[in-house]
Design a protein around this motif. Structure first.
Motif, PDB file in Angstrom:
ATOM      1  N   MET A   1      -2.549  17.164 -41.028  1.00 32.37           N
ATOM      2  CA  MET A   1      -1.146  16.864 -40.720  1.00 32.37           C
ATOM      3  C   MET A   1      -0.664  17.748 -39.587  1.00 32.37           C
ATOM      4  O   MET A   1      -0.953  18.948 -39.546  1.00 32.37           O
ATOM      5  CB  MET A   1      -0.276  17.085 -41.959  1.00 32.37           C
ATOM      6  CG  MET A   1       1.162  16.636 -41.811  1.00 32.37           C
ATOM      7  SD  MET A   1       2.074  16.799 -43.364  1.00 32.37           S
ATOM      8  CE  MET A   1       3.653  16.130 -42.879  1.00 32.37           C
ATOM      9  N   GLN A   2       0.047  17.151 -38.658  1.00 28.98           N
ATOM     10  CA  GLN A   2       0.566  17.888 -37.525  1.00 28.98           C
ATOM     11  C   GLN A   2       1.705  18.810 -37.950  1.00 28.98           C
ATOM     12  O   GLN A   2       2.351  18.606 -38.971  1.00 28.98           O
ATOM     13  CB  GLN A   2       1.051  16.917 -36.456  1.00 28.98           C
ATOM     14  CG  GLN A   2      -0.032  16.015 -35.899  1.00 28.98           C
ATOM     15  CD  GLN A   2      -1.124  16.790 -35.203  1.00 28.98           C
ATOM     16  OE1 GLN A   2      -0.862  17.665 -34.383  1.00 28.98           O
ATOM     17  NE2 GLN A   2      -2.365  16.470 -35.532  1.00 28.98           N
ATOM     18  N   ALA A   3       1.979  19.829 -37.124  1.00 25.03           N
ATOM     19  CA  ALA A   3       3.025  20.791 -37.439  1.00 25.03           C
ATOM     20  C   ALA A   3       4.407  20.294 -37.042  1.00 25.03           C
ATOM     21  O   ALA A   3       5.407  20.932 -37.364  1.00 25.03           O
ATOM     22  CB  ALA A   3       2.744  22.116 -36.739  1.00 25.03           C
ATOM     23  N   VAL A   4       4.464  19.153 -36.352  1.00 20.20           N
ATOM     24  CA  VAL A   4       5.748  18.628 -35.889  1.00 20.20           C
ATOM     25  C   VAL A   4       5.719  17.113 -35.978  1.00 20.20           C
ATOM     26  O   VAL A   4       4.660  16.491 -35.816  1.00 20.20           O
ATOM     27  CB  VAL A   4       6.026  19.089 -34.437  1.00 20.20           C
ATOM     28  CG1 VAL A   4       4.964  18.586 -33.489  1.00 20.20           C
ATOM     29  CG2 VAL A   4       7.404  18.668 -33.971  1.00 20.20           C
ATOM     30  N   GLU A   5       6.853  16.517 -36.312  1.00 17.17           N
ATOM     31  CA  GLU A   5       6.976  15.066 -36.271  1.00 17.17           C
ATOM     32  C   GLU A   5       8.044  14.686 -35.262  1.00 17.17           C
ATOM     33  O   GLU A   5       9.076  15.349 -35.142  1.00 17.17           O
ATOM     34  CB  GLU A   5       7.289  14.477 -37.650  1.00 17.17           C
ATOM     35  CG  GLU A   5       8.589  14.906 -38.265  1.00 17.17           C
ATOM     36  CD  GLU A   5       8.880  14.191 -39.578  1.00 17.17           C
ATOM     37  OE1 GLU A   5       8.312  13.102 -39.810  1.00 17.17           O
ATOM     38  OE2 GLU A   5       9.688  14.721 -40.372  1.00 17.17           O
ATOM     39  N   LEU A   6       7.772  13.618 -34.537  1.00 14.15           N
ATOM     40  CA  LEU A   6       8.698  13.101 -33.533  1.00 14.15           C
ATOM     41  C   LEU A   6       9.071  11.682 -33.942  1.00 14.15           C
ATOM     42  O   LEU A   6       8.212  10.807 -34.036  1.00 14.15           O
ATOM     43  CB  LEU A   6       8.043  13.122 -32.156  1.00 14.15           C
ATOM     44  CG  LEU A   6       8.862  12.594 -30.981  1.00 14.15           C
ATOM     45  CD1 LEU A   6      10.174  13.346 -30.841  1.00 14.15           C
ATOM     46  CD2 LEU A   6       8.053  12.682 -29.695  1.00 14.15           C
ATOM     47  N   ILE A   7      10.344  11.482 -34.210  1.00 16.04           N
ATOM     48  CA  ILE A   7      10.854  10.203 -34.687  1.00 16.04           C
ATOM     49  C   ILE A   7      11.768   9.600 -33.630  1.00 16.04           C
ATOM     50  O   ILE A   7      12.596  10.293 -33.036  1.00 16.04           O
ATOM     51  CB  ILE A   7      11.618  10.400 -36.017  1.00 16.04           C
ATOM     52  CG1 ILE A   7      10.661  10.911 -37.102  1.00 16.04           C
ATOM     53  CG2 ILE A   7      12.307   9.120 -36.478  1.00 16.04           C
ATOM     54  CD1 ILE A   7      11.347  11.388 -38.356  1.00 16.04           C
ATOM     55  N   ASN A   8      11.595   8.317 -33.376  1.00 18.75           N
ATOM     56  CA  ASN A   8      12.428   7.583 -32.420  1.00 18.75           C
ATOM     57  C   ASN A   8      12.464   8.261 -31.047  1.00 18.75           C
ATOM     58  O   ASN A   8      13.538   8.487 -30.480  1.00 18.75           O
ATOM     59  CB  ASN A   8      13.861   7.425 -32.969  1.00 18.75           C
ATOM     60  CG  ASN A   8      14.693   6.430 -32.166  1.00 18.75           C
ATOM     61  OD1 ASN A   8      14.157   5.526 -31.528  1.00 18.75           O
ATOM     62  ND2 ASN A   8      16.006   6.592 -32.210  1.00 18.75           N
ATOM     63  N   PRO A   9      11.293   8.577 -30.481  1.00 21.65           N
ATOM     64  CA  PRO A   9      11.285   9.287 -29.199  1.00 21.65           C
ATOM     65  C   PRO A   9      11.903   8.501 -28.054  1.00 21.65           C
ATOM     66  O   PRO A   9      12.342   9.101 -27.068  1.00 21.65           O
ATOM     67  CB  PRO A   9       9.796   9.551 -28.946  1.00 21.65           C
ATOM     68  CG  PRO A   9       9.088   8.498 -29.731  1.00 21.65           C
ATOM     69  CD  PRO A   9       9.933   8.294 -30.958  1.00 21.65           C
ATOM     70  N   GLN A  10      11.951   7.177 -28.183  1.00 24.27           N
ATOM     71  CA  GLN A  10      12.529   6.345 -27.127  1.00 24.27           C
ATOM     72  C   GLN A  10      14.014   6.069 -27.343  1.00 24.27           C
ATOM     73  O   GLN A  10      14.594   5.233 -26.656  1.00 24.27           O
ATOM     74  CB  GLN A  10      11.769   5.009 -27.048  1.00 24.27           C
ATOM     75  CG  GLN A  10      10.275   5.159 -26.802  1.00 24.27           C
ATOM     76  CD  GLN A  10       9.960   5.925 -25.542  1.00 24.27           C
ATOM     77  OE1 GLN A  10      10.614   5.736 -24.512  1.00 24.27           O
ATOM     78  NE2 GLN A  10       8.972   6.801 -25.611  1.00 24.27           N
ATOM     79  N   GLY A  11      14.616   6.760 -28.297  1.00 24.51           N
ATOM     80  CA  GLY A  11      16.030   6.557 -28.582  1.00 24.51           C
ATOM     81  C   GLY A  11      16.881   6.651 -27.329  1.00 24.51           C
ATOM     82  O   GLY A  11      16.693   7.539 -26.498  1.00 24.51           O
TER      83      GLY A  11
END
Length: 260
Positions: A1-11
């Motif tokens: 599992m990555q240490a960071v999550e990126l949600i809706n980057p194209q918002g």
């Protein structure tokens, strides 16, 4: 599992949302730091409810969200690497044995594994938006305990800022819209407590409007609470964005934000 999550980057909204204390996960390579299960579930390890509110705001404002997936006791992504509080050996009344007497190599391993991926994800996101000519403002979401070192806290919502108070001022101007809430400036923490690292690192250095929101965590005990507090934050944020000229590009959706 990555240490960071990126949600809706194209918002397409003007807001970029950070949640540095979103998780109480302890990666296997760092172990449980000698903590009891109750301590790993406590506020010392994360900000309960903060990720749900951050996600709700992301959905409502069509905003990208960057969230840490690692406990702040492994590394606190709202602290710079040189700060002792980045890997604290004591959090309020909770001792953290696995953080005592860390040597330079051990500290650097956590910086590399947790902090730098978070920082770089924010950098890349803000750089991409700037290159696309897309305006950005920074909102960081946190929660805090109703009692700290045996002292009750009356404040319910804290609007925090460092040297740039523009977005905080615009939100505080809307506090009358929440007459049932106690909303205060730079409470229960302020710049003097070292809590504005993200505001400075990602907002102030780039000249972006920025604010840190703190919500008392007894107001975030279940999904219904989280949805209500998301709506209340939007009650402050939407007119504040309008006042800063960001409302038209906020991507704000109508209706109650839905929290996952």
């Amino acid at each position: 599992m990555q240490a960071v999550e990126l949600i809706n980057p194209q918002g397409q909204g003007a807001a970029v949302i950070l949640c540095e204390h979103a998780s109480n996960r302890f990666p296997d390579d760092f172990g449980d730091l000698g903590l009891a299960e109750a301590d790993r579930q406590s506020h010392a390890a994360w900000d309960p409810g903060a990720r749900a509110v951050a996600l709700g705001l992301s959905q409502a404002l069509d905003a990208p969200l960057v969230a840490s997936t690692v406990s702040r006791l492994v590394y606190d992504c709202n602290r710079p690497p040189h700060a002792a509080s980045a890997m604290p050996s004591q959090s309020e009344k909770i001792s953290v044995p696995g953080n005592r007497d860390l040597d330079d190599a051990s500290r650097q391993a956590r910086v590399d594994r947790v902090y730098l991926p978070f920082r770089d994800a924010v950098y890349r996101l803000l750089d991409a938006r700037a290159e696309a000519g897309q305006p950005s403002l920074l909102i960081t979401i946190h929660s805090f305990t109703p009692v700290y070192n045996d002292r009750p806290r009356a404040v319910e919502i804290g609007i925090l800022h460092d040297e740039d108070a523009g977005l905080a001022d615009a939100m505080l101007d809307q506090a009358h819209r929440l007459p049932h809430r106690r909303v205060e400036r730079n409470e229960p923490y302020g710049p003097q407590d070292g809590v504005t690292h993200s505001l400075k690192e990602y907002g102030i250095t780039r000249g972006l409007p920025n604010v840190m929101i703190e919500i008392r965590n007894d107001l975030l005990t279940n999904a219904a609470d989280e949805a209500q507090m998301t709506d209340e934050m939007l009650t402050l944020l939407r007119p504040a964005l309008d006042a800063l000229g960001a409302g038209g590009s906020s991507g704000a959706k109508t209706g109650r934000a839905q929290n996952a």
